[in-house]
Motif scaffolding. Structure first.
Motif, PDB file in Angstrom:
ATOM      1  N   LEU A 167       0.897   6.897  -6.786  1.00 31.34           N
ATOM      2  CA  LEU A 167      -0.192   7.829  -7.042  1.00 31.34           C
ATOM      3  C   LEU A 167       0.230   9.283  -6.809  1.00 31.34           C
ATOM      4  O   LEU A 167      -0.185  10.190  -7.525  1.00 31.34           O
ATOM      5  CB  LEU A 167      -1.396   7.483  -6.166  1.00 31.34           C
ATOM      6  N   GLY A 168       1.075   9.495  -5.822  1.00 32.47           N
ATOM      7  CA  GLY A 168       1.576  10.850  -5.560  1.00 32.47           C
ATOM      8  C   GLY A 168       2.433  11.370  -6.694  1.00 32.47           C
ATOM      9  O   GLY A 168       2.318  12.532  -7.099  1.00 32.47           O
ATOM     10  N   VAL A 169       3.295  10.497  -7.242  1.00 27.38           N
ATOM     11  CA  VAL A 169       4.135  10.907  -8.372  1.00 27.38           C
ATOM     12  C   VAL A 169       3.278  11.249  -9.593  1.00 27.38           C
ATOM     13  O   VAL A 169       3.492  12.248 -10.284  1.00 27.38           O
ATOM     14  CB  VAL A 169       5.155   9.800  -8.702  1.00 27.38           C
ATOM     15  N   ILE A 170       2.271  10.395  -9.858  1.00 32.48           N
ATOM     16  CA  ILE A 170       1.381  10.649 -11.002  1.00 32.48           C
ATOM     17  C   ILE A 170       0.611  11.960 -10.812  1.00 32.48           C
ATOM     18  O   ILE A 170       0.423  12.738 -11.753  1.00 32.48           O
ATOM     19  CB  ILE A 170       0.418   9.466 -11.183  1.00 32.48           C
TER      20      ILE A 170
ATOM     21  N   MET B  86       0.821  -1.210   0.000  1.00 35.27           N
ATOM     22  CA  MET B  86       0.000   0.000   0.000  1.00 35.27           C
ATOM     23  C   MET B  86       0.857   1.262   0.000  1.00 35.27           C
ATOM     24  O   MET B  86       0.495   2.276  -0.600  1.00 35.27           O
ATOM     25  CB  MET B  86      -0.929  -0.016   1.214  1.00 35.27           C
ATOM     26  N   VAL B  87       2.011   1.195   0.640  1.00 36.23           N
ATOM     27  CA  VAL B  87       2.903   2.362   0.677  1.00 36.23           C
ATOM     28  C   VAL B  87       3.433   2.671  -0.718  1.00 36.23           C
ATOM     29  O   VAL B  87       3.479   3.827  -1.156  1.00 36.23           O
ATOM     30  CB  VAL B  87       4.050   2.111   1.667  1.00 36.23           C
ATOM     31  N   GLU B  88       3.818   1.631  -1.447  1.00 34.97           N
ATOM     32  CA  GLU B  88       4.337   1.826  -2.801  1.00 34.97           C
ATOM     33  C   GLU B  88       3.258   2.367  -3.732  1.00 34.97           C
ATOM     34  O   GLU B  88       3.521   3.236  -4.569  1.00 34.97           O
ATOM     35  CB  GLU B  88       4.881   0.501  -3.340  1.00 34.97           C
ATOM     36  N   ILE B  89       2.038   1.857  -3.575  1.00 37.64           N
ATOM     37  CA  ILE B  89       0.934   2.355  -4.393  1.00 37.64           C
ATOM     38  C   ILE B  89       0.657   3.827  -4.099  1.00 37.64           C
ATOM     39  O   ILE B  89       0.417   4.639  -5.005  1.00 37.64           O
ATOM     40  CB  ILE B  89      -0.321   1.504  -4.167  1.00 37.64           C
TER      41      ILE B  89
END
Length: 261
Positions: free
Chosen positions: A21-24, A14-17
Motif C-alpha cells: 500500500l505504501g508503494v502504491i 500484514m507487513v507485506e500488505i
C-alpha cells in the motif's frame, strides 16, 4: 502405518500488505503531481496554436483590406487608440464593455481601426522648421476572443469563459534609405540628379508601402474594471503593398494601387 502430508498454505502478511500500500501511495502521489503539469502544458500548447493561427489571419485581413468580415463582431470586444492627448475606446454593443463609442458593428470598421497609423501629425506648426508638424505616436490595442478553438466557447453564455487575447497593431511607412543619403546640400550635376531620383523613389515608397507589425498576447483575464494580460507576446510582421485610404473611422489598405509622388 499411513503418513498424512499437509500442504503448506501461503499468504501475504500484514507487513507485506502495508508495504504494498505504501508503494502504491507513493506512485499515486507522483502521478497526481505530474497531472497538473501535463494539463498546464496542454493548455499552453493550445493557446500558442490559437495565437499562431489567428496572428496569420489578422495579418492577411489587414494586408488585403478585407471588407467582408462582418462575423468579426462576434469576437472583437473593444479597440482602443491612445496617444499623448488621451484614449478613445471603441466597443462592441453586444460585448461586455459599455463605455466609449459603440461602432464595432461591422468588419470594415474593425479592420480600419486596426490599420490606424502608428504615427500621425497634429497639424500644429513645429518650431524646428517651416512645414513640419508635431508627430503623434498612437497605440492601437484590441481585445479579442478566440475565433478558432472549441465550439463550446462560441456561445453567448460561454463568452466570459472563452480564451481572450490582446492585439497591438503598428502600421508605419516603409523607410529604407538613411537620411544622409537623401541630403542634396552641396551637390551639383550628375550626383545631384542621382540624389533627386533617390528622394523621389523614397517618397513613392513611403506612400505606397507600409510595414505591419501585430503583437498578440494572451490570455486576457478580467480584474474588475481592468484586465491583466498574461502569456508570452507573439509578433507577426509583413509588408503592405498598397495605399492607405481613409475610412469613416481609421484607414483601409487599398491593394494593387500605386500613387505617384
Amino acid at each position: 502405518m499411513s503418513i498424512v502430508l499437509k500442504r503448506a498454505v501461503a499468504a501475504f502478511t500484514m507487513v507485506e500488505i502495508a508495504i504494498s500500500l505504501g508503494v502504491i501511495a507513493i506512485a499515486l502521489v507522483a502521478i497526481l503531481g505530474v497531472l497538473p503539469t501535463g494539463v498546464r502544458v496542454q493548455r499552453d500548447n493550445r493557446e500558442d496554436t490559437i495565437l499562431n493561427q489567428e496572428g496569420m489571419f489578422w495579418v492577411e485581413a489587414i494586408r488585403s483590406g478585407s471588407k467582408g468580415l462582418d462575423y468579426l463582431t462576434n469576437y472583437v470586444d473593444t479597440i482602443t487608440i491612445s496617444n499623448r492627448f488621451g484614449s478613445t475606446n471603441f466597443y462592441n454593443p453586444a460585448g461586455p464593455a459599455t463605455s466609449g463609442l459603440p461602432i464595432l458593428t461591422n468588419g470594415q470598421t474593425i479592420i480600419a481601426l486596426l490599420t490606424y497609423p502608428k504615427v500621425t501629425f497634429d497639424g500644429n506648426s513645429d518650431p524646428r522648421g517651416p512645414g513640419n508638424r508635431n508627430p503623434v505616436t498612437n497605440r492601437v490595442t484590441a481585445r479579442v476572443r478566440a475565433i478558432t478553438g472549441s465550439a463550446a466557447e462560441k456561445s453567448r453564455s460561454a463568452r466570459d469563459m472563452a480564451f481572450a487575447y490582446q492585439i497591438v497593431s503598428e502600421v508605419v511607412p516603409l523607410n529604407v534609405t538613411p537620411p544622409q543619403f537623401l541630403n542634396t546640400n552641396g551637390l551639383a550635376g550628375q550626383p545631384l540628379l542621382a540624389r533627386i531620383y533617390l528622394n523621389r523613389l523614397e517618397a513613392n515608397r513611403i506612400v505606397n508601402f507600409e510595414e505591419l507589425r501585430l503583437t498578440l498576447q494572451g490570455p486576457v483575464i478580467s480584474r474588475g474594471t481592468s484586465y491583466d494580460v498574461l502569456g508570452t507576446p507573439k509578433s507577426f510582421r509583413t509588408l503592405i503593398s498598397g495605399t492607405l485610404v481613409p475610412a469613416p473611422v481609421g484607414d483601409l489598405v487599398q491593394s494593387s494601387t500605386f500613387v505617384q509622388q
